[in-house]
Design an enzyme around this catalytic site. Structure first.
Site, PDB file in Angstrom:
ATOM      1  N   GLU A  38       3.593 -10.449 -13.291  1.00 39.10           N
ATOM      2  CA  GLU A  38       2.177 -10.198 -13.521  1.00 39.10           C
ATOM      3  C   GLU A  38       1.812 -10.704 -14.910  1.00 39.10           C
ATOM      4  O   GLU A  38       2.480 -10.378 -15.905  1.00 39.10           O
ATOM      5  CB  GLU A  38       1.886  -8.697 -13.409  1.00 39.10           C
ATOM      6  CG  GLU A  38       0.526  -8.245 -13.905  1.00 39.10           C
ATOM      7  CD  GLU A  38      -0.621  -8.964 -13.229  1.00 39.10           C
ATOM      8  OE1 GLU A  38      -1.552  -9.370 -13.946  1.00 39.10           O
ATOM      9  OE2 GLU A  38      -0.593  -9.120 -11.983  1.00 39.10           O
ATOM     10  N   GLN A  39       0.763 -11.518 -15.001  1.00 39.53           N
ATOM     11  CA  GLN A  39       0.435 -12.110 -16.291  1.00 39.53           C
ATOM     12  C   GLN A  39      -0.249 -11.144 -17.253  1.00 39.53           C
ATOM     13  O   GLN A  39      -0.221 -11.356 -18.466  1.00 39.53           O
ATOM     14  CB  GLN A  39      -0.429 -13.344 -16.101  1.00 39.53           C
ATOM     15  CG  GLN A  39      -1.810 -13.094 -15.546  1.00 39.53           C
ATOM     16  CD  GLN A  39      -2.627 -14.379 -15.451  1.00 39.53           C
ATOM     17  OE1 GLN A  39      -2.186 -15.452 -15.850  1.00 39.53           O
ATOM     18  NE2 GLN A  39      -3.828 -14.271 -14.907  1.00 39.53           N
ATOM     19  N   ARG A 112      -9.832   1.463  -6.556  1.00 38.17           N
ATOM     20  CA  ARG A 112      -8.841   0.384  -6.668  1.00 38.17           C
ATOM     21  C   ARG A 112      -7.603   0.838  -7.436  1.00 38.17           C
ATOM     22  O   ARG A 112      -6.474   0.509  -7.076  1.00 38.17           O
ATOM     23  CB  ARG A 112      -9.459  -0.824  -7.391  1.00 38.17           C
ATOM     24  CG  ARG A 112     -10.472  -1.596  -6.582  1.00 38.17           C
ATOM     25  CD  ARG A 112     -11.114  -2.687  -7.418  1.00 38.17           C
ATOM     26  NE  ARG A 112     -12.093  -3.429  -6.627  1.00 38.17           N
ATOM     27  CZ  ARG A 112     -11.824  -4.510  -5.905  1.00 38.17           C
ATOM     28  NH1 ARG A 112     -10.586  -4.982  -5.895  1.00 38.17           N
ATOM     29  NH2 ARG A 112     -12.755  -5.115  -5.213  1.00 38.17           N
ATOM     30  N   TYR A 221     -21.046   4.897  -2.754  1.00 36.54           N
ATOM     31  CA  TYR A 221     -20.304   5.830  -1.900  1.00 36.54           C
ATOM     32  C   TYR A 221     -19.383   6.695  -2.763  1.00 36.54           C
ATOM     33  O   TYR A 221     -19.031   6.316  -3.889  1.00 36.54           O
ATOM     34  CB  TYR A 221     -19.497   5.097  -0.826  1.00 36.54           C
ATOM     35  CG  TYR A 221     -18.609   3.969  -1.301  1.00 36.54           C
ATOM     36  CD1 TYR A 221     -17.330   4.197  -1.806  1.00 36.54           C
ATOM     37  CD2 TYR A 221     -19.040   2.642  -1.201  1.00 36.54           C
ATOM     38  CE1 TYR A 221     -16.510   3.145  -2.211  1.00 36.54           C
ATOM     39  CE2 TYR A 221     -18.235   1.589  -1.604  1.00 36.54           C
ATOM     40  CZ  TYR A 221     -16.969   1.846  -2.105  1.00 36.54           C
ATOM     41  OH  TYR A 221     -16.156   0.797  -2.498  1.00 36.54           O
ATOM     42  N   ASP A 298      -6.057 -13.316  -1.766  1.00 31.94           N
ATOM     43  CA  ASP A 298      -7.047 -14.241  -2.306  1.00 31.94           C
ATOM     44  C   ASP A 298      -6.464 -15.606  -2.647  1.00 31.94           C
ATOM     45  O   ASP A 298      -7.199 -16.593  -2.725  1.00 31.94           O
ATOM     46  CB  ASP A 298      -7.700 -13.652  -3.559  1.00 31.94           C
ATOM     47  CG  ASP A 298      -8.746 -12.603  -3.232  1.00 31.94           C
ATOM     48  OD1 ASP A 298      -9.108 -12.466  -2.047  1.00 31.94           O
ATOM     49  OD2 ASP A 298      -9.210 -11.916  -4.165  1.00 31.94           O
TER      50      ASP A 298
END
Length: 400
Positions: A38-39, A112, A221, A298
Site C-alpha cells: 500500500e503506497q 468505508r 442515509y 477499480d
C-alpha cells in the site's frame, strides 16, 4: 485441503483497499503467502458510507466475512428517489421481507472505514499475510518463473503472481493493458459523516434517500446502528477539472443546490466543504489478466457511483478469483484467465448502467416528468424485476 492449493507460493498484491485486502484474505486461506503493498502511510479509507447490495453480501459470505460485516452495517428500509424541488418521492424500492426473500440477503450500508477495518483485521489474523505501507510500486517485470516489482525506495520483491488492486490509476493495469490515463473527471463530489445528534428529528430518515435535480443530486442515509448519518453531494462540473486539485469551498458545494428543497439546505449546512473528490470511469475492456498478473476492482473496471456497485463489484471479483484459483488447483495463469473471462461482461454492464443512471437522476423539465410517470406506474415486483440481473443469486436472472 483448500489450504494446500497455494503450496507455499507467494502472491503480491498492489493496493491495500477493499479489493486488495479481501483478495489477500481469500488467497491466504488457500495456502498462499501474500504480500500487500500500500503506497499510503497506513491502511485507511478516506470518505464516508458505501452501499452493499445483496450481491456484495453474497461475495462476503463466500469469503467467510459476512458475519463480521453484519455487526457494522445498517439495513435501510427502502431506496428512495425524491424530487429535489417539491420533496415528493419519485420512486421507493422496498427492501423488506419480499426483497430479502427474493435476493437472499438484505440491502446494507456501512462506513468505508468499518468495512476496511474488518478486512484489515482478517488479514492481520492470518500469519500468511504480510502488510506493507509506504510501498509505491514503480516498475513490474515478468520473469520466466513469476513476477518482480520494484518499489520507489529501490527495493525489489519477487513473487509467483501479481494482482493489481491499485485503483483508477493502476500501475498494474498500465503494465498489462496500457490504455493510457483515465478520462478527465466530469463530476464533483463532497461527502462526510455527521453524528445522529446533529440531524433534526424531522429530517432524519432510516432509508437511503437521493434528492434529484438538474445536474446535481444529494444522498443521505444512516450508518452503524444509526449513530451516524452519511451525506453525499454530486454535481456536474461547469469547467475542466484538475484531479489533483482537491481543495473544496462552501460556495462551490452549495451553488448547484440553490433551488433545491429547504431540507437539502439544512443538511448541506452540516457537510464539511474543505475537501472534494472528482469521479470518472473508463470504457469497459477485456484483457484483465496476462500470465500470472491480473487486476480487479477499480483497476479493472472503474465505474461511476450511480449503481452503488463499486465495492460490490470488487468483492465479486475477489470471490470469483478465489473460486477459479481453487477450481484449477492453483494453476494461476489458467485461473486468472478464467476469472477475467467470467467477470468482464457483468462489470461492463454495471459500468454502462451507471452512466445511464446518472442521466436518469440529474434531469429536469420534460425528462423529469417522463421519469416520474414511468416510475409511478411500476409495482414493487416490477421494480425488483428491474434489478434482478444484478442482485439475484440465480444465474438465469443475471442478464434478463
Amino acid at each position: 485441503m483448500a489450504r494446500e492449493v497455494g503450496r507455499s507460493r507467494k502472491i503480491l498484491i498492489v493496493g491495500g483497499g477493499i479489493g486488495g485486502l479481501a483478495a489477500a484474505a481469500g488467497l491466504a486461506d488457500l495456502g498462499f503467502q501474500v504480500q500487500v503493498f500500500e503506497q499510503a502511510e497506513d491502511f485507511r479509507e478516506v470518505g464516508a458510507g458505501i452501499q452493499i447490495a445483496p450481491n456484495g453480501s453474497r461475495a462476503l459470505q463466500q469469503l467467510g466475512l459476512l458475519k463480521e460485516f453484519d455487526k457494522w452495517s445498517w439495513k435501510p428500509g427502502a431506496l428512495v428517489m425524491r424530487d429535489a424541488f417539491d420533496g415528493e418521492d419519485i420512486v421507493r424500492i422496498g427492501l423488506g421481507d419480499e426483497f430479502v426473500g427474493r435476493f437472499e440477503h438484505p440491502y446494507a450500508v456501512i462506513h468505508r472505514a468499518d468495512l476496511l477495518g474488518l478486512l484489515l483485521e482478517a488479514c492481520r489474523r492470518n500469519p500468511r499475510i504480510d502488510l506493507a505501507t509506504n510501498s509505491r510500486v514503480e516498475k513490474i517485470e515478468e520473469l520466466g518463473h513469476g513476477v518482480r516489482i520494484r518499489l520507489a525506495d529501490g527495493q525489489s520483491v519477487d513473487g509467483d503472481a501479481l494482482i493489481g488492486a491499485d485503483g483508477l490509476r493502476s500501475v498494474v493495469r498500465s503494465h498489462i493493458i496500457n490504455d493510457g490515463p483515465p478520462p478527465a473527471p466530469k463530476y464533483i463530489v463532497y461527502r462526510g459523516v455527521v453524528s445522529r445528534e446533529q440531524i433534526p428529528d424531522d429530517v432524519w430518515a432510516p432509508e437511503v434517500v437521493m434528492w434529484t435535480g438538474p445536474n446535481a443530486d444529494f444522498v443521505h442515509y444512516p450508518l452503524r446502528s444509526g449513530e451516524l448519518f452519511n451525506l453525499v453531494v454530486t454535481f456536474k462540473a461547469d469547467r475542466e477539472l484538475d484531479p489533483m486539485d482537491i481543495a473544496g469551498s462552501r460556495q462551490e458545494m452549495t451553488a448547484p443546490y440553490a433551488s433545491f428543497h429547504p431540507t437539502v439546505h439544512r443538511l448541506l449546512d452540516l457537510l464539511p466543504a474543505d475537501r472534494k473528490w472528482m469521479v470518472t470511469d473508463r470504457t469497459p475492456t477485456r484483457g484483465w489478466s496476462r500470465g500470472t498478473i491480473a487486476v480487479l476492482g477499480d483497476a479493472a473496471h472503474p465505474m461511476l457511483q450511480y449503481m452503488a456497485q463499486g465495492a460490490c463489484q470488487a468483492l465479486e471479483d475477489v470471490a470469483q478469483l478465489v473460486e477459479q484459483v481453487r477450481a484449477t488447483s492453483g494453476e494461476l495463469p489458467s485461473a486468472f484467465e478464467q476469472y477475467a473471462e467470467k467477470r468482464y461482461l457483468r462489470t461492463a454492464r454495471v459500468q454502462f448502467s451507471a452512466r445511464q443512471m446518472i442521466e436518469l437522476c440529474q434531469v429536469s423539465g420534460l425528462l423529469a416528468d417522463l421519469r416520474a410517470g414511468y416510475f409511478g406506474s411500476r409495482t414493487q415486483q416490477q421494480l425488483h424485476d428491474g434489478i434482478a440481473w444484478l442482485y439475484s443469486p440465480h444465474p438465469g436472472e443475471r442478464f434478463s
